[in-house]
Design a protein around this motif. Structure first.
Motif, PDB file in Angstrom:
ATOM      1  N   LEU A   1      13.206  -6.054   2.815  1.00 18.52           N
ATOM      2  CA  LEU A   1      13.704  -4.935   1.336  1.00 18.52           C
ATOM      3  C   LEU A   1      14.420  -4.208   1.813  1.00 18.52           C
ATOM      4  O   LEU A   1      15.292  -3.833   1.642  1.00 18.52           O
ATOM      5  CB  LEU A   1      12.569  -4.606   1.403  1.00 18.52           C
ATOM      6  N   GLN A   2      14.960  -4.121   3.428  1.00 16.78           N
ATOM      7  CA  GLN A   2      15.800  -3.765   4.196  1.00 16.78           C
ATOM      8  C   GLN A   2      14.989  -2.165   4.014  1.00 16.78           C
ATOM      9  O   GLN A   2      16.190  -1.365   3.807  1.00 16.78           O
ATOM     10  CB  GLN A   2      17.610  -3.625   4.122  1.00 16.78           C
ATOM     11  N   ILE A   3      14.498  -1.582   4.379  1.00 19.63           N
ATOM     12  CA  ILE A   3      13.678   0.256   4.538  1.00 19.63           C
ATOM     13  C   ILE A   3      13.504   0.472   5.423  1.00 19.63           C
ATOM     14  O   ILE A   3      13.615   1.920   5.739  1.00 19.63           O
ATOM     15  CB  ILE A   3      13.124   0.223   2.729  1.00 19.63           C
ATOM     16  N   ILE A   4      13.443  -0.076   6.561  1.00 19.21           N
ATOM     17  CA  ILE A   4      13.636  -0.190   7.581  1.00 19.21           C
ATOM     18  C   ILE A   4      14.320  -1.065   8.432  1.00 19.21           C
ATOM     19  O   ILE A   4      14.561  -2.556   8.008  1.00 19.21           O
ATOM     20  CB  ILE A   4      11.218  -0.496   8.289  1.00 19.21           C
TER      21      ILE A   4
ATOM     22  N   SER B   1      -3.120   2.365   2.459  1.00 22.76           N
ATOM     23  CA  SER B   1      -3.034   1.611   1.728  1.00 22.76           C
ATOM     24  C   SER B   1      -2.654   1.662   0.201  1.00 22.76           C
ATOM     25  O   SER B   1      -2.366   0.852  -0.566  1.00 22.76           O
ATOM     26  CB  SER B   1      -5.229   2.171   0.928  1.00 22.76           C
ATOM     27  N   ASN B   2      -2.098   2.404   0.523  1.00 27.79           N
ATOM     28  CA  ASN B   2      -0.812   2.895  -0.745  1.00 27.79           C
ATOM     29  C   ASN B   2       0.655   1.681  -0.295  1.00 27.79           C
ATOM     30  O   ASN B   2       0.944   1.458  -1.020  1.00 27.79           O
ATOM     31  CB  ASN B   2      -0.005   4.457  -0.907  1.00 27.79           C
ATOM     32  N   LEU B   3       0.639   1.971   0.597  1.00 30.70           N
ATOM     33  CA  LEU B   3       2.119   0.996   1.312  1.00 30.70           C
ATOM     34  C   LEU B   3       1.190  -0.956   1.014  1.00 30.70           C
ATOM     35  O   LEU B   3       2.495  -1.058   0.646  1.00 30.70           O
ATOM     36  CB  LEU B   3       2.635   1.519   2.723  1.00 30.70           C
ATOM     37  N   LEU B   4       0.312  -0.551   1.657  1.00 26.69           N
ATOM     38  CA  LEU B   4      -0.067  -2.245   1.530  1.00 26.69           C
ATOM     39  C   LEU B   4       0.224  -2.576   0.184  1.00 26.69           C
ATOM     40  O   LEU B   4       0.888  -3.487  -0.816  1.00 26.69           O
ATOM     41  CB  LEU B   4      -0.737  -2.256   1.875  1.00 26.69           C
ATOM     42  N   VAL B   5      -0.237  -1.984  -1.156  1.00 25.21           N
ATOM     43  CA  VAL B   5       0.200  -1.659  -2.480  1.00 25.21           C
ATOM     44  C   VAL B   5       1.369  -2.056  -2.679  1.00 25.21           C
ATOM     45  O   VAL B   5       1.663  -3.022  -3.726  1.00 25.21           O
ATOM     46  CB  VAL B   5      -0.982  -1.075  -3.347  1.00 25.21           C
ATOM     47  N   LYS B   6       1.824  -1.038  -2.156  1.00 22.35           N
ATOM     48  CA  LYS B   6       3.523  -0.611  -3.333  1.00 22.35           C
ATOM     49  C   LYS B   6       4.497  -2.128  -2.871  1.00 22.35           C
ATOM     50  O   LYS B   6       5.255  -2.248  -2.712  1.00 22.35           O
ATOM     51  CB  LYS B   6       4.026   0.570  -2.876  1.00 22.35           C
ATOM     52  N   LEU B   7       4.471  -2.335  -0.991  1.00 20.42           N
ATOM     53  CA  LEU B   7       4.813  -3.302  -0.683  1.00 20.42           C
ATOM     54  C   LEU B   7       4.244  -5.150  -0.867  1.00 20.42           C
ATOM     55  O   LEU B   7       4.829  -6.002  -0.155  1.00 20.42           O
ATOM     56  CB  LEU B   7       5.177  -3.162   1.062  1.00 20.42           C
ATOM     57  N   ASP B   8       3.093  -4.909  -1.722  1.00 21.82           N
ATOM     58  CA  ASP B   8       2.558  -6.404  -1.651  1.00 21.82           C
ATOM     59  C   ASP B   8       2.373  -7.098  -0.515  1.00 21.82           C
ATOM     60  O   ASP B   8       2.473  -8.101  -0.202  1.00 21.82           O
ATOM     61  CB  ASP B   8       3.618  -7.430  -2.809  1.00 21.82           C
ATOM     62  N   ALA B   9       1.747  -6.445   0.087  1.00 22.35           N
ATOM     63  CA  ALA B   9       1.104  -7.268   1.674  1.00 22.35           C
ATOM     64  C   ALA B   9      -0.810  -6.319   1.694  1.00 22.35           C
ATOM     65  O   ALA B   9      -1.047  -5.695   0.732  1.00 22.35           O
ATOM     66  CB  ALA B   9       1.720  -6.206   2.716  1.00 22.35           C
TER      67      ALA B   9
ATOM     68  N   ALA C   1      18.286   3.197   1.198  1.00 23.47           N
ATOM     69  CA  ALA C   1      17.205   4.368  -0.204  1.00 23.47           C
ATOM     70  C   ALA C   1      16.776   3.884  -1.369  1.00 23.47           C
ATOM     71  O   ALA C   1      16.000   4.788  -2.264  1.00 23.47           O
ATOM     72  CB  ALA C   1      18.294   5.901   0.189  1.00 23.47           C
ATOM     73  N   LYS C   2      17.619   3.123  -1.893  1.00 26.15           N
ATOM     74  CA  LYS C   2      17.231   3.256  -3.501  1.00 26.15           C
ATOM     75  C   LYS C   2      16.176   2.073  -3.641  1.00 26.15           C
ATOM     76  O   LYS C   2      15.074   2.235  -4.301  1.00 26.15           O
ATOM     77  CB  LYS C   2      18.607   2.227  -4.288  1.00 26.15           C
ATOM     78  N   LYS C   3      15.882   1.554  -2.652  1.00 28.10           N
ATOM     79  CA  LYS C   3      14.983   0.594  -2.185  1.00 28.10           C
ATOM     80  C   LYS C   3      13.736   1.548  -2.266  1.00 28.10           C
ATOM     81  O   LYS C   3      12.274   1.169  -3.101  1.00 28.10           O
ATOM     82  CB  LYS C   3      14.875  -0.735  -1.851  1.00 28.10           C
ATOM     83  N   ILE C   4      13.922   2.099  -1.411  1.00 27.14           N
ATOM     84  CA  ILE C   4      12.469   3.020  -1.209  1.00 27.14           C
ATOM     85  C   ILE C   4      12.330   3.774  -2.580  1.00 27.14           C
ATOM     86  O   ILE C   4      10.715   4.404  -2.573  1.00 27.14           O
ATOM     87  CB  ILE C   4      13.253   3.913  -0.037  1.00 27.14           C
ATOM     88  N   LYS C   5      12.882   4.133  -4.020  1.00 23.38           N
ATOM     89  CA  LYS C   5      12.440   5.150  -4.258  1.00 23.38           C
ATOM     90  C   LYS C   5      12.388   4.300  -5.494  1.00 23.38           C
ATOM     91  O   LYS C   5      11.489   4.843  -6.005  1.00 23.38           O
ATOM     92  CB  LYS C   5      13.627   6.034  -4.746  1.00 23.38           C
ATOM     93  N   GLU C   6      12.742   2.895  -6.015  1.00 18.76           N
ATOM     94  CA  GLU C   6      12.041   2.009  -6.550  1.00 18.76           C
ATOM     95  C   GLU C   6      10.398   2.001  -6.272  1.00 18.76           C
ATOM     96  O   GLU C   6      10.161   1.465  -6.979  1.00 18.76           O
ATOM     97  CB  GLU C   6      12.614   0.520  -6.952  1.00 18.76           C
TER      98      GLU C   6
END
Length: 138
Positions: free
Chosen positions: A133-136, A112-120, A68-73
């Motif tokens: 990243l163990q967020i899912i 689109s926001n997820l792709l940017v945040k996950l660098d994908a 969960a910390k990684k999700i917030k980061e």
């Protein structure tokens, strides 16, 4: 989608019946307006609790192997996380929009926001990165 329409249609019919009964009770003089308002408020509270419970059951808990910390980061919002989970389930933008009751263009924005945040660059790459990243759950 049909189930959702049926549930909301049933709720609307139930509320209309409640309003008719309260109107009748008020006209006859059996009940005060405060009691009628209290009953309607309790019905709405019950509906809200039921919907919240159903929604909470569909969102997996962020415990155990999920970081969960990684999700917030990463700055991933709760709604973006919901979209990410639905992408990992293989749903299309349209299907995700119907499930979350938002437009397809809103889902495209979240993706689109997820792709940017996950660098994908692609959805599959975003899912792979999220698992790394163990967020899912992987």
């Amino acid at each position: 989608m049909k189930k959702t329409i049926f549930i909301f249609s049933t709720l609307i019919v139930a509320l209309l019946i409640l309003f008719r009964l309260s109107e009748y009770a008020f006209l006859v003089g059996d009940t005060s307006i405060e009691l009628i308002i209290a009953i309607v408020a309790i019905v709405f509270l019950g509906i809200g609790l039921y919907i919240n419970k159903k929604r909470a059951e569909t969102i997996p808990r962020k415990d155990g192997e999920i970081d969960a910390k990684k999700i917030k980061e990463l700055g991933i919002s709760d709604r973006e996380y919901e979209v990410l989970l639905e992408i990992s389930n293989g749903l299309s933008n349209k299907e995700i929009g119907e499930k979350l009751f938002v437009s397809e263009s809103t889902i495209k924005t979240h993706v689109s926001n997820l792709l940017v945040k996950l660098d994908a660059k692609r959805r599959t790459q975003a899912i792979q990165r999220a698992k790394e990243l163990q967020i899912i759950a992987g």
